[in-house]
Write an enzyme that holds these catalytic residues in place. Sequence first.
Site, short mmCIF file in Angstrom:
data_model
loop_
_atom_site.label_atom_id
_atom_site.label_comp_id
_atom_site.label_asym_id
_atom_site.label_seq_id
_atom_site.Cartn_x
_atom_site.Cartn_y
_atom_site.Cartn_z
N HIS A 150 54.45 98.56 -32.93
CA HIS A 150 53.86 99.69 -32.23
C HIS A 150 52.38 99.82 -32.62
CE1 HIS A 150 55.49 102.66 -29.39
NE2 HIS A 150 54.38 103.31 -29.64
N HIS A 161 61.84 95.86 -23.31
CA HIS A 161 62.56 97.13 -23.49
C HIS A 161 62.92 97.64 -22.10
CE1 HIS A 161 62.77 101.27 -25.70
NE2 HIS A 161 63.65 101.19 -24.72
N GLU A 172 65.09 95.48 -26.72
CA GLU A 172 65.10 96.80 -27.34
C GLU A 172 65.74 97.81 -26.40
OE1 GLU A 172 61.02 97.79 -27.93
OE2 GLU A 172 60.75 96.38 -29.59
#
Length: 248
Positions: A200, A44, A76
């Site tokens: 997550h 990310h 991401e």
Amino acid sequence: MTTKLSVNLNAVAMLRNRRDLPWPSVTHLGRIALEAGAHGLTVHPRPDQRHIRFSDLPEIRALIDDSFPGAEFNIEGYPTDDFLDLVERIEPEQVTLVPDDPSQATSDHGWDFRKVHNQLSPIVERLNRRGMRVSLFADPDGDADSVALAKSTGAARIELYTGPYGGYHDDSAEASNALEMLGKTADAAREVGLEVNAGHDLTVANLPPLVHRIPYLAEVSIGHGLTADALEFGMAETVRRFLKACGN
């Protein structure tokens, strides 16, 4: 169905960035993860490059292309013009679009598809034209109408935000409630033809119940918990532990 494991390298990069030194090597630990059986790598990149650097991306792309052609690269990010230009240069197999402000410490909520449907649709179309699978970060709210709107953007998948589920690591009753909400959202997504990812705060302990409740779960991307375990068990053994927790 086998739930695939994508190893998020952000925490490794954040540790590296504490010093102006090339270790720990993001690509080397990515190689170890893939050699141990991980199905892909996730990053990310953020504008301030506080963990993954833009210069890491071509190296990870080359690692997969040259040595692990069956693996996938998942990038991401929030879909700014700069981010979209970046993924078009790197051409990951999957792009996961998240709604968080680039200054946030981590992603902590999904898209409000009612508000952003018209914004996301042309972005998804742009990425689809380049052959990249698009996944949209989604809240586990059980809202069937919301996931139907996610589907209508042209995305192939949603990624369920599992932060609340992971946060109840010491409260089994609340964890069970959060798990059921994840399951209801996943069922609604599957009903409209979306594949389902999740990520997550997933761990070796909470992955098996998740995979049991969502047996068609396509992929989990895991960074913080996996990296924490790697400090104790090493990257290769940790990947094997997480693969087992996924049912592989």
